[in-house]
Motif scaffolding. Structure first.
Motif, PDB file in Angstrom:
ATOM      1  N   GLU A  28     -30.626  -7.601 -41.254  1.00  9.27           N
ATOM      2  CA  GLU A  28     -29.695  -8.475 -40.538  1.00  9.27           C
ATOM      3  C   GLU A  28     -29.906  -9.914 -41.010  1.00  9.27           C
ATOM      4  O   GLU A  28     -31.034 -10.336 -41.257  1.00  9.27           O
ATOM      5  CB  GLU A  28     -29.921  -8.386 -39.032  1.00  9.27           C
ATOM      6  N   LEU A  29     -28.813 -10.633 -41.115  1.00  7.49           N
ATOM      7  CA  LEU A  29     -28.876 -12.027 -41.554  1.00  7.49           C
ATOM      8  C   LEU A  29     -28.627 -12.943 -40.355  1.00  7.49           C
ATOM      9  O   LEU A  29     -27.503 -13.031 -39.869  1.00  7.49           O
ATOM     10  CB  LEU A  29     -27.837 -12.292 -42.638  1.00  7.49           C
ATOM     11  N   PRO A  30     -29.670 -13.613 -39.853  1.00  7.94           N
ATOM     12  CA  PRO A  30     -29.460 -14.547 -38.744  1.00  7.94           C
ATOM     13  C   PRO A  30     -28.813 -15.839 -39.237  1.00  7.94           C
ATOM     14  O   PRO A  30     -29.459 -16.655 -39.885  1.00  7.94           O
ATOM     15  CB  PRO A  30     -30.885 -14.796 -38.214  1.00  7.94           C
ATOM     16  N   VAL A  31     -27.537 -15.988 -38.940  1.00  7.20           N
ATOM     17  CA  VAL A  31     -26.812 -17.173 -39.417  1.00  7.20           C
ATOM     18  C   VAL A  31     -27.012 -18.362 -38.499  1.00  7.20           C
ATOM     19  O   VAL A  31     -26.721 -19.504 -38.871  1.00  7.20           O
ATOM     20  CB  VAL A  31     -25.311 -16.872 -39.558  1.00  7.20           C
ATOM     21  N   CYS A  32     -27.496 -18.107 -37.288  1.00  6.69           N
ATOM     22  CA  CYS A  32     -27.860 -19.200 -36.393  1.00  6.69           C
ATOM     23  C   CYS A  32     -28.867 -18.672 -35.377  1.00  6.69           C
ATOM     24  O   CYS A  32     -28.986 -17.463 -35.160  1.00  6.69           O
ATOM     25  CB  CYS A  32     -26.636 -19.802 -35.685  1.00  6.69           C
ATOM     26  N   PHE A  33     -29.603 -19.600 -34.789  1.00  7.38           N
ATOM     27  CA  PHE A  33     -30.630 -19.258 -33.816  1.00  7.38           C
ATOM     28  C   PHE A  33     -30.352 -20.029 -32.526  1.00  7.38           C
ATOM     29  O   PHE A  33     -29.884 -21.172 -32.560  1.00  7.38           O
ATOM     30  CB  PHE A  33     -32.019 -19.648 -34.332  1.00  7.38           C
ATOM     31  N   SER A  34     -30.664 -19.395 -31.414  1.00 11.70           N
ATOM     32  CA  SER A  34     -30.493 -20.076 -30.130  1.00 11.70           C
ATOM     33  C   SER A  34     -31.669 -19.726 -29.227  1.00 11.70           C
ATOM     34  O   SER A  34     -32.385 -18.748 -29.457  1.00 11.70           O
ATOM     35  CB  SER A  34     -29.180 -19.678 -29.451  1.00 11.70           C
ATOM     36  N   THR A  35     -31.859 -20.555 -28.218  1.00 14.05           N
ATOM     37  CA  THR A  35     -32.915 -20.345 -27.236  1.00 14.05           C
ATOM     38  C   THR A  35     -32.282 -20.250 -25.850  1.00 14.05           C
ATOM     39  O   THR A  35     -31.138 -20.681 -25.666  1.00 14.05           O
ATOM     40  CB  THR A  35     -33.929 -21.497 -27.269  1.00 14.05           C
ATOM     41  N   PRO A  36     -32.987 -19.685 -24.868  1.00 12.06           N
ATOM     42  CA  PRO A  36     -32.430 -19.601 -23.514  1.00 12.06           C
ATOM     43  C   PRO A  36     -31.989 -20.972 -23.007  1.00 12.06           C
ATOM     44  O   PRO A  36     -32.691 -21.963 -23.157  1.00 12.06           O
ATOM     45  CB  PRO A  36     -33.600 -19.049 -22.699  1.00 12.06           C
ATOM     46  N   GLY A  37     -30.824 -21.017 -22.443  1.00 10.02           N
ATOM     47  CA  GLY A  37     -30.298 -22.282 -21.955  1.00 10.02           C
ATOM     48  C   GLY A  37     -29.411 -22.993 -22.952  1.00 10.02           C
ATOM     49  O   GLY A  37     -28.751 -23.986 -22.623  1.00 10.02           O
ATOM     50  N   ASP A  38     -29.371 -22.501 -24.194  1.00 10.87           N
ATOM     51  CA  ASP A  38     -28.507 -23.084 -25.220  1.00 10.87           C
ATOM     52  C   ASP A  38     -27.063 -22.723 -24.891  1.00 10.87           C
ATOM     53  O   ASP A  38     -26.705 -21.548 -24.808  1.00 10.87           O
ATOM     54  CB  ASP A  38     -28.900 -22.532 -26.588  1.00 10.87           C
ATOM     55  N   ASP A  39     -26.226 -23.739 -24.705  1.00 14.95           N
ATOM     56  CA  ASP A  39     -24.843 -23.490 -24.279  1.00 14.95           C
ATOM     57  C   ASP A  39     -23.848 -23.484 -25.435  1.00 14.95           C
ATOM     58  O   ASP A  39     -22.635 -23.533 -25.234  1.00 14.95           O
ATOM     59  CB  ASP A  39     -24.417 -24.518 -23.228  1.00 14.95           C
ATOM     60  N   ARG A  40     -24.352 -23.426 -26.672  1.00 15.52           N
ATOM     61  CA  ARG A  40     -23.438 -23.372 -27.809  1.00 15.52           C
ATOM     62  C   ARG A  40     -22.695 -22.035 -27.838  1.00 15.52           C
ATOM     63  O   ARG A  40     -23.245 -20.991 -27.508  1.00 15.52           O
ATOM     64  CB  ARG A  40     -24.203 -23.555 -29.121  1.00 15.52           C
ATOM     65  N   ILE A  41     -21.440 -22.080 -28.262  1.00 14.22           N
ATOM     66  CA  ILE A  41     -20.628 -20.874 -28.368  1.00 14.22           C
ATOM     67  C   ILE A  41     -20.734 -20.333 -29.793  1.00 14.22           C
ATOM     68  O   ILE A  41     -20.587 -21.073 -30.762  1.00 14.22           O
ATOM     69  CB  ILE A  41     -19.160 -21.168 -28.023  1.00 14.22           C
ATOM     70  N   SER A  42     -21.028 -19.042 -29.911  1.00 13.81           N
ATOM     71  CA  SER A  42     -21.190 -18.422 -31.222  1.00 13.81           C
ATOM     72  C   SER A  42     -20.114 -17.362 -31.450  1.00 13.81           C
ATOM     73  O   SER A  42     -19.700 -16.664 -30.525  1.00 13.81           O
ATOM     74  CB  SER A  42     -22.586 -17.784 -31.341  1.00 13.81           C
ATOM     75  N   LEU A  43     -19.662 -17.255 -32.704  1.00 14.07           N
ATOM     76  CA  LEU A  43     -18.679 -16.238 -33.077  1.00 14.07           C
ATOM     77  C   LEU A  43     -19.352 -14.964 -33.562  1.00 14.07           C
ATOM     78  O   LEU A  43     -18.678 -13.970 -33.824  1.00 14.07           O
ATOM     79  CB  LEU A  43     -17.752 -16.787 -34.170  1.00 14.07           C
ATOM     80  N   TRP A  44     -20.682 -14.990 -33.684  1.00 20.90           N
ATOM     81  CA  TRP A  44     -21.416 -13.828 -34.178  1.00 20.90           C
ATOM     82  C   TRP A  44     -22.012 -13.035 -33.018  1.00 20.90           C
ATOM     83  O   TRP A  44     -22.321 -13.594 -31.964  1.00 20.90           O
ATOM     84  CB  TRP A  44     -22.539 -14.268 -35.113  1.00 20.90           C
ATOM     85  N   PRO A  45     -22.193 -11.756 -33.207  1.00 21.21           N
ATOM     86  CA  PRO A  45     -22.842 -10.952 -32.160  1.00 21.21           C
ATOM     87  C   PRO A  45     -24.274 -11.445 -31.947  1.00 21.21           C
ATOM     88  O   PRO A  45     -24.938 -11.891 -32.887  1.00 21.21           O
ATOM     89  CB  PRO A  45     -22.810  -9.533 -32.722  1.00 21.21           C
ATOM     90  N   ASP A  46     -24.723 -11.369 -30.717  1.00 22.66           N
ATOM     91  CA  ASP A  46     -26.039 -11.900 -30.367  1.00 22.66           C
ATOM     92  C   ASP A  46     -27.100 -10.811 -30.431  1.00 22.66           C
ATOM     93  O   ASP A  46     -26.877  -9.680 -29.999  1.00 22.66           O
ATOM     94  CB  ASP A  46     -26.003 -12.496 -28.957  1.00 22.66           C
ATOM     95  N   ARG A  47     -28.243 -11.158 -30.986  1.00 23.67           N
ATOM     96  CA  ARG A  47     -29.392 -10.257 -31.039  1.00 23.67           C
ATOM     97  C   ARG A  47     -30.559 -10.948 -30.333  1.00 23.67           C
ATOM     98  O   ARG A  47     -31.054 -11.970 -30.799  1.00 23.67           O
ATOM     99  CB  ARG A  47     -29.773  -9.938 -32.472  1.00 23.67           C
ATOM    100  N   ALA A  48     -30.971 -10.413 -29.189  1.00 21.91           N
ATOM    101  CA  ALA A  48     -32.113 -10.965 -28.457  1.00 21.91           C
ATOM    102  C   ALA A  48     -33.404 -10.427 -29.076  1.00 21.91           C
ATOM    103  O   ALA A  48     -33.552  -9.212 -29.242  1.00 21.91           O
ATOM    104  CB  ALA A  48     -32.029 -10.591 -26.981  1.00 21.91           C
TER     105      ALA A  48
END
Length: 268
Positions: free
Chosen positions: A36-56
């Motif tokens: 899998e290629l992580p094109v972006c990373f987020s942390t809990p509480g991050d309110d950015r909207i992503s167009l990619w499916p999320d992988r916790a």
């Protein structure tokens, strides 16, 4: 088959993790295992909207340790240090940039740290230079106050500098008990002889200074003003060597608490 072709077959995801260095390394591990290629990373509480499916991704220290060791074996000890320190920087999208650096390092090995023109390397080098400069300045700019035998200081750095300041201050004040609180990242370095820890701390409040502490602060301001040479006063040069963003936590630039108290008492 080129790396671009191989990567094009990997599914793209947004990786969500706990924001720790171990968590980031766990993300690196699972990205390779799952292709899998992580094109972006987020942390809990991050309110950015992503167009990619999320992988916790749940942090696994054992897996993180495997990845960390692989950095020294497949890249170099210097490359491993770059990744660790790069995670402490305020570099925009640092996780994505570090991930790109790691992928490149796994491919080319030790020469990656010498390819300073590569767009996957250059931003990291700039961020590390900024981090190193801020750590150097704060070794001299940190001011401690005495709070009933406890030395306390507050800082407002751009980077997460406490892990890099720790060896310097723990060695310099090895016989003292002190706290350095990072207002920006809401974490504190606690030290007493034989014990130390860096822990998250949402709030940190200093008690009002007693008269002895006020007197010491006044003496420090007087010393600072006395050694100044009026004929060589150069505010622009001073801000070059002592950036203004650090003044808020430096004793010599704060108002005289004793004088303020006398004014307030006189107005009553």
């Amino acid at each position: 088959m080129s790396e671009v072709t191989i990567m094009s077959t990997w599914m793209e995801f947004q990786y969500t993790y706990d924001g720790t260095f171990e968590g980031f390394l766990t993300c690196v591990y699972w990205s390779y295992v799952n292709k899998e290629l992580p094109v972006c990373f987020s942390t809990p509480g991050d309110d950015r909207i992503s167009l990619w499916p999320d992988r916790a991704v749940e942090t696994d220290r054992a897996l993180a340790e495997r990845v960390y060791l692989s950095l020294s074996r497949r890249i170099s000890l210097e490359g491993q240090e770059w990744v660790y320190r790069g995670f402490l920087t305020c570099m925009p999208e640092k996780e994505r940039r570090l991930y790109e650096f790691i992928r490149l390092g796994y491919k080319v090995g030790p020469p990656v740290v010498r390819d300073l023109t590569d767009p996957r390397v250059a931003p990291l080098v700039s961020a590390l230079t900024h981090l190193k400069g801020e750590v150097h300045l704060l070794r001299g700019f940190i001011r401690f106050s005495d709070q009933e035998g406890l030395l306390v200081s507050e800082i407002e750095p751009k980077n997460r500098v406490l892990p890099l300041l720790r060896p310097h201050f723990c060695a310099r004040y090895s016989g003292e008990t002190f706290v350095i609180y990072d207002r920006t990242h809401r974490e504190a370095l606690f030290y007493q002889p034989g014990q130390l820890a860096i822990v998250p701390l949402e709030e940190f409040h200093l008690s009002a200074p007693d008269q002895e502490e006020i007197d010491y602060r006044r003496l420090w301001r007087r010393f600072y003003e006395t050694i100044a040479i009026e004929g060589r006063y150069n505010p622009k040069l001073r801000m070059t060597h002592m950036p203004k963003r650090y003044w808020n936590t430096m004793t010599e630039f704060q108002p005289d608490e004793g004088g303020m108290r006398q004014i307030e008492e006189g107005q009553r």
